[in-house]
Design a protein around this motif. Sequence first.
Motif, PDB file in Angstrom:
ATOM      1  N   SER A  76      19.165  76.070  14.238  1.00 44.72           N
ATOM      2  CA  SER A  76      20.634  76.080  14.189  1.00 44.72           C
ATOM      3  C   SER A  76      21.223  76.097  15.598  1.00 44.72           C
ATOM      4  CB  SER A  76      21.124  77.272  13.374  1.00 44.72           C
ATOM      5  OG  SER A  76      20.562  78.444  13.900  1.00 44.72           O
ATOM      6  N   SER A  77      20.460  76.601  16.568  1.00 47.38           N
ATOM      7  CA  SER A  77      20.969  76.640  17.940  1.00 47.38           C
ATOM      8  C   SER A  77      20.745  75.328  18.691  1.00 47.38           C
ATOM      9  CB  SER A  77      20.273  77.771  18.691  1.00 47.38           C
ATOM     10  OG  SER A  77      18.866  77.570  18.665  1.00 47.38           O
ATOM     11  N   THR A  78      20.032  74.384  18.076  1.00 45.95           N
ATOM     12  CA  THR A  78      19.748  73.106  18.735  1.00 45.95           C
ATOM     13  C   THR A  78      20.944  72.165  18.579  1.00 45.95           C
ATOM     14  OG1 THR A  78      17.458  73.375  18.046  1.00 45.95           O
ATOM     15  CG2 THR A  78      18.069  71.220  18.890  1.00 45.95           C
ATOM     16  N   LYS A  79      21.283  71.499  19.670  1.00 41.39           N
ATOM     17  CA  LYS A  79      22.368  70.515  19.582  1.00 41.39           C
ATOM     18  C   LYS A  79      21.760  69.143  19.294  1.00 41.39           C
ATOM     19  CE  LYS A  79      25.807  69.852  22.657  1.00 41.39           C
ATOM     20  NZ  LYS A  79      26.315  70.092  24.040  1.00 41.39           N
ATOM     21  N   VAL A  80      22.223  68.513  18.228  1.00 40.42           N
ATOM     22  CA  VAL A  80      21.714  67.178  17.896  1.00 40.42           C
ATOM     23  C   VAL A  80      22.902  66.232  17.809  1.00 40.42           C
ATOM     24  CG1 VAL A  80      20.464  65.784  16.205  1.00 40.42           C
ATOM     25  CG2 VAL A  80      19.815  68.162  16.554  1.00 40.42           C
ATOM     26  N   SER A  81      22.838  65.111  18.534  1.00 40.39           N
ATOM     27  CA  SER A  81      23.928  64.144  18.433  1.00 40.39           C
ATOM     28  C   SER A  81      23.359  62.734  18.398  1.00 40.39           C
ATOM     29  CB  SER A  81      24.874  64.311  19.625  1.00 40.39           C
ATOM     30  OG  SER A  81      24.142  64.233  20.825  1.00 40.39           O
ATOM     31  N   SER A  82      24.105  61.839  17.784  1.00 43.59           N
ATOM     32  CA  SER A  82      23.680  60.441  17.722  1.00 43.59           C
ATOM     33  C   SER A  82      23.960  59.763  19.051  1.00 43.59           C
ATOM     34  CB  SER A  82      24.472  59.699  16.644  1.00 43.59           C
ATOM     35  OG  SER A  82      23.886  59.920  15.407  1.00 43.59           O
ATOM     36  N   VAL A  83      23.049  58.911  19.472  1.00 47.23           N
ATOM     37  CA  VAL A  83      23.279  58.122  20.681  1.00 47.23           C
ATOM     38  C   VAL A  83      23.985  56.840  20.245  1.00 47.23           C
ATOM     39  CG1 VAL A  83      22.118  56.788  22.477  1.00 47.23           C
ATOM     40  CG2 VAL A  83      21.328  59.102  21.948  1.00 47.23           C
ATOM     41  N   GLY A  84      25.145  56.612  20.783  1.00 51.14           N
ATOM     42  CA  GLY A  84      25.949  55.445  20.383  1.00 51.14           C
ATOM     43  C   GLY A  84      25.330  54.141  20.835  1.00 51.14           C
ATOM     44  N   PRO A  85      25.774  53.016  20.252  1.00 49.35           N
ATOM     45  CA  PRO A  85      25.165  51.712  20.567  1.00 49.35           C
ATOM     46  C   PRO A  85      25.249  51.344  22.050  1.00 49.35           C
ATOM     47  CG  PRO A  85      27.121  51.475  19.148  1.00 49.35           C
ATOM     48  CD  PRO A  85      26.815  52.930  19.230  1.00 49.35           C
ATOM     49  N   GLU A  86      26.360  51.734  22.678  1.00 50.25           N
ATOM     50  CA  GLU A  86      26.525  51.373  24.089  1.00 50.25           C
ATOM     51  C   GLU A  86      25.469  52.046  24.967  1.00 50.25           C
ATOM     52  OE1 GLU A  86      30.368  51.898  26.560  1.00 50.25           O
ATOM     53  OE2 GLU A  86      30.852  50.730  24.751  1.00 50.25           O
ATOM     54  N   GLU A  87      25.269  53.346  24.692  1.00 52.22           N
ATOM     55  CA  GLU A  87      24.283  54.096  25.467  1.00 52.22           C
ATOM     56  C   GLU A  87      22.862  53.669  25.086  1.00 52.22           C
ATOM     57  OE1 GLU A  87      24.592  58.358  25.024  1.00 52.22           O
ATOM     58  OE2 GLU A  87      22.903  58.628  26.401  1.00 52.22           O
ATOM     59  N   GLU A 141      21.829  50.843  24.379  1.00 49.82           N
ATOM     60  CA  GLU A 141      21.460  49.589  25.058  1.00 49.82           C
ATOM     61  C   GLU A 141      20.822  49.827  26.409  1.00 49.82           C
ATOM     62  OE1 GLU A 141      24.389  46.409  25.591  1.00 49.82           O
ATOM     63  OE2 GLU A 141      24.667  46.537  23.403  1.00 49.82           O
ATOM     64  N   LYS A 142      21.177  50.957  27.024  1.00 50.34           N
ATOM     65  CA  LYS A 142      20.631  51.272  28.353  1.00 50.34           C
ATOM     66  C   LYS A 142      19.263  51.924  28.280  1.00 50.34           C
ATOM     67  CE  LYS A 142      25.245  52.022  30.167  1.00 50.34           C
ATOM     68  NZ  LYS A 142      26.158  53.134  29.903  1.00 50.34           N
ATOM     69  N   LEU A 143      18.844  52.317  27.088  1.00 52.79           N
ATOM     70  CA  LEU A 143      17.536  52.959  26.959  1.00 52.79           C
ATOM     71  C   LEU A 143      16.421  51.935  27.112  1.00 52.79           C
ATOM     72  CD1 LEU A 143      18.230  55.266  23.881  1.00 52.79           C
ATOM     73  CD2 LEU A 143      18.034  55.979  26.266  1.00 52.79           C
ATOM     74  N   VAL A 144      15.247  52.419  27.526  1.00 50.79           N
ATOM     75  CA  VAL A 144      14.134  51.490  27.699  1.00 50.79           C
ATOM     76  C   VAL A 144      13.399  51.235  26.386  1.00 50.79           C
ATOM     77  CG1 VAL A 144      13.729  51.919  30.135  1.00 50.79           C
ATOM     78  CG2 VAL A 144      12.644  53.388  28.447  1.00 50.79           C
ATOM     79  N   PHE A 145      13.842  51.888  25.297  1.00 49.24           N
ATOM     80  CA  PHE A 145      13.208  51.630  24.009  1.00 49.24           C
ATOM     81  C   PHE A 145      14.250  51.342  22.943  1.00 49.24           C
ATOM     82  CE2 PHE A 145      13.900  56.232  24.029  1.00 49.24           C
ATOM     83  CZ  PHE A 145      14.456  56.447  22.774  1.00 49.24           C
ATOM     84  N   THR A 146      13.808  50.690  21.886  1.00 44.73           N
ATOM     85  CA  THR A 146      14.653  50.469  20.711  1.00 44.73           C
ATOM     86  C   THR A 146      13.854  50.960  19.513  1.00 44.73           C
ATOM     87  OG1 THR A 146      13.664  48.312  20.307  1.00 44.73           O
ATOM     88  CG2 THR A 146      15.643  48.352  21.700  1.00 44.73           C
ATOM     89  N   PHE A 147      14.494  51.033  18.359  1.00 46.18           N
ATOM     90  CA  PHE A 147      13.760  51.439  17.159  1.00 46.18           C
ATOM     91  C   PHE A 147      12.586  50.491  16.933  1.00 46.18           C
ATOM     92  CE2 PHE A 147      13.230  50.772  12.496  1.00 46.18           C
ATOM     93  CZ  PHE A 147      12.567  51.957  12.244  1.00 46.18           C
ATOM     94  N   GLU A 148      12.832  49.187  17.100  1.00 42.62           N
ATOM     95  CA  GLU A 148      11.787  48.193  16.859  1.00 42.62           C
ATOM     96  C   GLU A 148      10.592  48.403  17.785  1.00 42.62           C
ATOM     97  OE1 GLU A 148      15.079  47.434  16.996  1.00 42.62           O
ATOM     98  OE2 GLU A 148      15.202  47.138  14.816  1.00 42.62           O
TER      99      GLU A 148
END
Length: 453
Positions: A251-262, A264-271
């Motif tokens: 419950s103390s962990t912060k979890v948030s979705s990474v938006g599409p814009e951000e 895109e900058k990641l070095v990985f995708t779901f695929e």
Amino acid sequence: MDEKIAPHLEELTRALGDIEKTGIRAEFDKLLAFRVPPEVAKESILRKFGGKRKILKVKDLSAALKNFEITGRILDIGEKAIRPQEGVKEGPSKLYTGVLADETGSVVFSSWKELPGSVGDVINIRNAYTRLWQNRIRLSIGEQSLVSKVSDSSLPQLSELSQSPAKKLIDVGAADFSIGAVACILQLSHREVLIRGKQSKVISGVLGDETARLPFTAWVELPGIDIGSIIRIEGAQVRMFRGMPSINILSSTKVSSVGPEEAEKLVFTFESVAKDPAPMKIEEIASRDSMFDIAAAGNVVSVRPGSGIISRCPECSRVVQKANCRVHGKVEGVRDMRIKAVLDDGTGAMSVMFPRGLAETIYGKTLEEAEQLMFSDISKDAVYEDLRRILTGRYLAVRGNSSKGEYGVSFVAESAWVPEDDLAVRVVELLHRLGPDDEDYVSEVSGGGINLA
Ligand SMILES: [Zn+2]
């Protein structure tokens, strides 16, 4: 005179504990009586009773260290009453546990004495030691430890230290207790469990980034998050289960979705993360304590004794010898089959365990067929000999989990297959390895009877 020596006495008490009781005060007074300046007397006492100072940072901690000094800020502290053991009259009745951090990391501690500080304070501990507790390194403060509060510390502030370090999944290990990460959800399932008599929902699954995969468990709901979601986690707890780290979302962990814009900058995708893992070098697998859901490929260089038909206890599944379970005594064993084989890819070797389903596939015989062989042959090792003949030299790829132990890497296969990559390439590689530079290997391989056909 008293005013002159008071600060020195205070310092000695801070460093060495009760100096009156231990006779250190008397020793100090003796030096003063010999007209030793208080400053010099203090230094000499510290040298004599403080021992050789071994000062460590959190990152230096490993299991079973003794008699070292460490300074850190208290991030968390709590106490619990310990019921005294029967027959023991006196003894500590309270255990203080919490988290201590410096600029290099944080560690769980436990103390049998009350500490001279609370959350946010910096404390210095002398004569500290470490223990391995539930596979985790724990800083221990015992009766012999000297703890003092440090008022003018240059350690980072509480807010900075409490941020859990963002990590790549491959770097998450037994020394971490709280981390942050950006990862993709690869698997997810819900189940109901009883927690303290209350029906609760638990989510478990697998997270992945470009470096590794790890199992996770969420004890809270994750609205809007599903397979394929890329999430940012802050303050997740790392737990060790069978030597494997797993990420716990509390419950103390912060979890948030990474938006599409951000994203895109990641070095990985779901695929890219969801793709089947490519075989890793065994040398690299051996350099890690444990790895979750990875693949490797190599030649079977030997089949280990204990492979073949085994008998398991119906109660606890332990392997039984002569119808005798180590825990349950005489039992009617249940037949099972397993193969333990040593796989070598030229960079290293590891022991691979194939449970029944996979054992039947790679052996090419079912448990029943193997039993037939066992009963029709007078040699009690007929199945083992047959396994050696069929498997030694075979080139296999496996997927599963690895862990490092006393005897090297052991790998539990969850799937196995014969790779379809070019045989010719492998033959050339093998011949290269068998070159004149590596004569030891030649004898080892020919002794093991590698069969390229
Ligand atoms: Zn048993």
